[in-house]
Design an enzyme around this catalytic site. Sequence first.
Site, short mmCIF file in Angstrom:
data_model
loop_
_atom_site.label_atom_id
_atom_site.label_comp_id
_atom_site.label_asym_id
_atom_site.label_seq_id
_atom_site.Cartn_x
_atom_site.Cartn_y
_atom_site.Cartn_z
N LEU A 11 0.81 -1.22 0.00
CA LEU A 11 0.00 0.00 0.00
C LEU A 11 0.84 1.27 0.00
O LEU A 11 0.58 2.22 0.75
CB LEU A 11 -0.97 -0.01 1.18
CG LEU A 11 -2.11 -1.03 1.06
CD1 LEU A 11 -2.93 -1.08 2.35
CD2 LEU A 11 -2.98 -0.72 -0.13
N GLY A 15 0.18 1.44 -4.95
CA GLY A 15 -0.76 0.40 -4.53
C GLY A 15 -2.10 0.97 -4.10
O GLY A 15 -3.16 0.45 -4.45
N LYS A 76 8.62 -3.56 -3.75
CA LYS A 76 9.92 -3.31 -4.37
C LYS A 76 10.41 -4.57 -5.07
O LYS A 76 10.27 -5.68 -4.56
CB LYS A 76 10.92 -2.85 -3.32
CG LYS A 76 12.23 -2.35 -3.90
CD LYS A 76 13.13 -1.82 -2.80
CE LYS A 76 14.45 -1.32 -3.39
NZ LYS A 76 15.38 -0.84 -2.33
N SER A 129 2.84 1.67 -16.12
CA SER A 129 3.47 2.99 -16.29
C SER A 129 2.45 4.10 -16.15
O SER A 129 1.31 3.97 -16.60
CB SER A 129 4.15 3.09 -17.66
OG SER A 129 4.72 4.37 -17.84
N LYS A 184 8.31 -3.14 -20.43
CA LYS A 184 8.28 -2.01 -19.50
C LYS A 184 9.69 -1.47 -19.27
O LYS A 184 9.90 -0.25 -19.18
CB LYS A 184 7.66 -2.45 -18.16
CG LYS A 184 7.68 -1.38 -17.06
CD LYS A 184 6.98 -0.10 -17.48
CE LYS A 184 6.66 0.82 -16.32
NZ LYS A 184 7.77 1.22 -15.48
N HIS A 187 10.57 0.52 -22.29
CA HIS A 187 9.79 1.76 -22.18
C HIS A 187 10.52 2.75 -21.29
O HIS A 187 10.67 3.93 -21.63
CB HIS A 187 8.40 1.44 -21.59
CG HIS A 187 7.66 2.63 -21.06
ND1 HIS A 187 7.97 3.21 -19.83
CD2 HIS A 187 6.63 3.36 -21.55
CE1 HIS A 187 7.18 4.23 -19.61
NE2 HIS A 187 6.35 4.35 -20.63
N ASN A 188 11.02 2.29 -20.15
CA ASN A 188 11.72 3.18 -19.23
C ASN A 188 13.04 3.66 -19.82
O ASN A 188 13.46 4.80 -19.61
CB ASN A 188 11.97 2.48 -17.89
CG ASN A 188 10.72 2.39 -17.05
OD1 ASN A 188 9.60 2.49 -17.56
ND2 ASN A 188 10.88 2.19 -15.76
N GLU A 191 12.24 6.32 -22.09
CA GLU A 191 11.90 7.47 -21.24
C GLU A 191 13.17 8.22 -20.81
O GLU A 191 13.22 9.45 -20.84
CB GLU A 191 11.14 6.97 -20.02
CG GLU A 191 10.77 7.98 -18.97
CD GLU A 191 10.16 7.31 -17.75
OE1 GLU A 191 10.61 7.63 -16.63
OE2 GLU A 191 9.27 6.45 -17.91
N ARG A 291 23.04 10.44 -16.30
CA ARG A 291 22.52 10.38 -14.93
C ARG A 291 23.62 9.98 -13.96
O ARG A 291 23.71 10.50 -12.84
CB ARG A 291 21.35 9.40 -14.84
CG ARG A 291 20.10 9.89 -15.53
CD ARG A 291 18.87 9.14 -15.05
NE ARG A 291 17.68 9.55 -15.78
CZ ARG A 291 16.45 9.22 -15.43
NH1 ARG A 291 16.25 8.47 -14.36
NH2 ARG A 291 15.42 9.63 -16.14
N ARG A 450 42.42 -6.50 -35.14
CA ARG A 450 42.16 -7.72 -34.37
C ARG A 450 42.87 -8.93 -34.98
O ARG A 450 43.39 -9.79 -34.27
CB ARG A 450 40.65 -7.98 -34.28
CG ARG A 450 39.90 -6.95 -33.46
CD ARG A 450 38.41 -7.31 -33.34
NE ARG A 450 38.20 -8.41 -32.40
CZ ARG A 450 37.85 -9.63 -32.74
NH1 ARG A 450 37.71 -9.97 -34.02
NH2 ARG A 450 37.66 -10.56 -31.82
N HIS A 456 42.34 -13.15 -35.24
CA HIS A 456 40.90 -13.37 -35.10
C HIS A 456 40.19 -13.55 -36.43
O HIS A 456 39.01 -13.89 -36.46
CB HIS A 456 40.26 -12.20 -34.34
CG HIS A 456 40.73 -12.09 -32.92
ND1 HIS A 456 40.46 -13.05 -31.98
CD2 HIS A 456 41.46 -11.13 -32.28
CE1 HIS A 456 40.98 -12.70 -30.81
NE2 HIS A 456 41.60 -11.53 -30.98
#
Length: 496
Positions: A11, A15, A76, A129, A184, A187-188, A191, A291, A450, A456
Amino acid sequence: MKKQNIGLIGLGPMGQNLTLNMEDKGYSVAVYNRTSAKTEDFANGVAKGKNILPTYSLEEFVNSLEVPRKIILLVKQGKPVDEYIEKLVPLLEKDDLIIDGGNSYFKDTIRHNKKLSELGLLFIGTGISGGEEGALKGPAIMPGGQKEAYNLMEDIFKKIAAKAYDGVPCVSYIGPDGAGHFVKMVHNGIEYGDMQLIGECVWIFKNALNMSSGEIAQIMTEWNSENDVLRSYLIEITGESMKEKDKKSNEYLVDLTADITRMKGTGTWTVQSALELLVPIPTIAAAVFSREMSQDKDLRLKLSKELSIFRERYIGEKEQFIEIAHNALYLAKISSYAQGMALLQAASKEYNWNLNLGEIVKGWRSGCIIRAQFLDEVTKAYKENPELPNLLTAPRFAEVVKQDLRKLANFIEIAHWVKVPVPAMDNAFDYILQLASPVMISAQVSALQRDYFGAHGYFKLKGIDNPEIMTTKEGKVREFHTEWMLPGRPEEEWTK
């Protein structure tokens, strides 16, 4: 005693608001929270007089629900979800359903789905969301799990979800096991990209044009007008929040806000997943790294004194630059979304999810944080061609690239001139350039490097004027190696 239609655990603000949303749509709801005091406060506060039943033990909670039981977890991510599932399992019966509505990591959701399926229980990892307001008034919902589990929740989801302008609920079945939480997560990530791109526009307006926050807020308000391609929730709230003034100083609140952006993990997971699936998402990654850079406040304060940088002023025409910024932001936004959609395509293939990208984007048109007028165009693009190799190849967006790539380049050039970092814009531009390059010369150089230091191997083009890869008659790619240390440097073709 009559049983409740659905139950919700957790809650917090999300919630509580989701509970009120479900009750408002005609469903009876049982609620439980780890701390009884919060349950009591909710029951005696905004939930008073509503068809919401407070419970004070998990046994009481489970027994209050009609069967098959439908239980939403809004706690969480990580250990709390694991612990609640572990406590609920002994109390449930076959075909009962647990819905994880938090921002859980999609691999945890795959694990939970497998474990609960083996026990005869249903599970849906559901991305929700829209924040607290969306939970109350209608969020975008991204459910993934067993189809029969979604069928149990379909009516509830459609009633509580946001409705787009055409009345279509912003929810659809995403796919099996972790598909909903993966969508989701992406989506974030998108965002993050959107927010960073807008923030870079604000920064250059301040530094290049010496505009006040109030002036920039007005531009954002204009960009959010009805027929503007940039019309979106994030542009709207940028304009609204930048108008706000501090109650004590009467200065614009944004100018007094500490330049530290925290994050909860979904952006980082998006970048990690892209690395695992070998999908470049440079704009989203730049937003995540920005960020992280913002959190190094003490280091930035110190280095800003030691690395004194002279900042030029922009002397061009103001209105012309604002138009350049508008078009640059739109093209960068398209580039960022193309990266996110490419990641969804790769995950769909890797995890056998059979994602319907058009339906997913259609579900983002209202309720969620990235809701925008632009998403109608994305929906149309996938409706016209569900097999688009990349969003940028859709005719409607390819045309924008042709028209505005120079403006994005101009924006970046001016930003660098006035010493404003625009990593998301830079990467949106470079993504388009690399994607449209038939030959990436930097990759040619790296391939030989390489092979030189690590043997390689490398592939060959069919010719200087033919950038396709050399293949055998059977269509297999031919691989070569040069013996760099031997006289004459003989070349050999490797066969597998």
